[in-house]
Scaffold this motif. Structure first.
Motif, PDB file in Angstrom:
ATOM      1  N   ALA A  18      14.408 -18.408  10.897  1.00  0.00           N
ATOM      2  CA  ALA A  18      13.927 -18.357   9.511  1.00  0.00           C
ATOM      3  C   ALA A  18      12.590 -17.642   9.441  1.00  0.00           C
ATOM      4  N   SER A  19      11.724 -17.889  10.422  1.00  0.00           N
ATOM      5  CA  SER A  19      10.410 -17.238  10.445  1.00  0.00           C
ATOM      6  C   SER A  19      10.540 -15.736  10.674  1.00  0.00           C
ATOM      7  N   LEU A  21      13.318 -13.818  10.287  1.00  0.00           N
ATOM      8  CA  LEU A  21      14.140 -13.150   9.279  1.00  0.00           C
ATOM      9  C   LEU A  21      13.569 -13.291   7.876  1.00  0.00           C
ATOM     10  N   GLY A  22      12.615 -14.197   7.705  1.00  0.00           N
ATOM     11  CA  GLY A  22      12.004 -14.390   6.394  1.00  0.00           C
ATOM     12  C   GLY A  22      12.911 -15.096   5.398  1.00  0.00           C
ATOM     13  N   SER A  23      13.875 -15.857   5.907  1.00  0.00           N
ATOM     14  CA  SER A  23      14.819 -16.511   5.010  1.00  0.00           C
ATOM     15  C   SER A  23      15.169 -17.895   5.544  1.00  0.00           C
ATOM     16  N   LEU A  24      14.937 -18.914   4.735  1.00  0.00           N
ATOM     17  CA  LEU A  24      15.305 -20.272   5.126  1.00  0.00           C
ATOM     18  C   LEU A  24      16.812 -20.407   5.288  1.00  0.00           C
ATOM     19  N   VAL A  25      17.549 -19.760   4.415  1.00  0.00           N
ATOM     20  CA  VAL A  25      19.016 -19.854   4.461  1.00  0.00           C
ATOM     21  C   VAL A  25      19.547 -19.222   5.746  1.00  0.00           C
ATOM     22  N   LEU A  26      19.010 -18.076   6.132  1.00  0.00           N
ATOM     23  CA  LEU A  26      19.475 -17.439   7.371  1.00  0.00           C
ATOM     24  C   LEU A  26      19.105 -18.274   8.589  1.00  0.00           C
ATOM     25  N   LEU A  77      18.009 -26.741   6.663  1.00  0.00           N
ATOM     26  CA  LEU A  77      17.386 -26.030   5.543  1.00  0.00           C
ATOM     27  C   LEU A  77      16.164 -26.804   5.046  1.00  0.00           C
ATOM     28  N   TYR A  81      12.167 -25.782   5.633  1.00  0.00           N
ATOM     29  CA  TYR A  81      11.305 -25.672   4.450  1.00  0.00           C
ATOM     30  C   TYR A  81      10.036 -26.516   4.635  1.00  0.00           C
ATOM     31  N   LYS A  84       7.777 -24.940   7.372  1.00  0.00           N
ATOM     32  CA  LYS A  84       7.107 -23.720   6.905  1.00  0.00           C
ATOM     33  C   LYS A  84       5.996 -24.054   5.916  1.00  0.00           C
TER      34      LYS A  84
END
Length: 94
Positions: A18-19, A21-26, A77, A81, A84
């Motif tokens: 997530a860090s 890729l910049g996406s919590l979902v990914l 997820l 969150y 982060k």
């Protein structure tokens, strides 16, 4: 205990993804994908078994109800969150 430690590692890998890729979902999808790869092996080795009371309500993946995967996805997820947000708050204070 081994399974708990393995899931901490899987959750951490999801956080790292997530860090990066910049996406919590990914990140949550990454952790869930690792779980999907480990599920058949764990089931085969007998590390756990599922006793579902309403089999007509579930779809199964190597004897595990798909609700298990959905639950882990949502947990990772939420955990990512929270991590982060707390890491961002710590940087703002420090």
């Amino acid at each position: 205990m081994t399974i708990a430690l393995a899931w901490i590692l899987v959750a951490y890998l999801g956080f790292l993804a997530a860090s990066k890729l910049g996406s919590l979902v990914l990140g949550a999808l990454t952790a869930s994908s690792i779980d999907a790869l480990l599920e058949p092996l764990a089931s085969y080795l007998g590390l756990w078994t599922w006793n579902v009371q309403a089999p007509h309500l579930s779809i199964y993946y190597f004897n595990a109800p798909t609700g298990n995967a959905v639950g882990w996805f949502l947990l990772i997820l939420l955990g990512t969150y929270i991590l982060k947000r707390s890491a961002g708050a710590a940087r703002a204070v420090g």
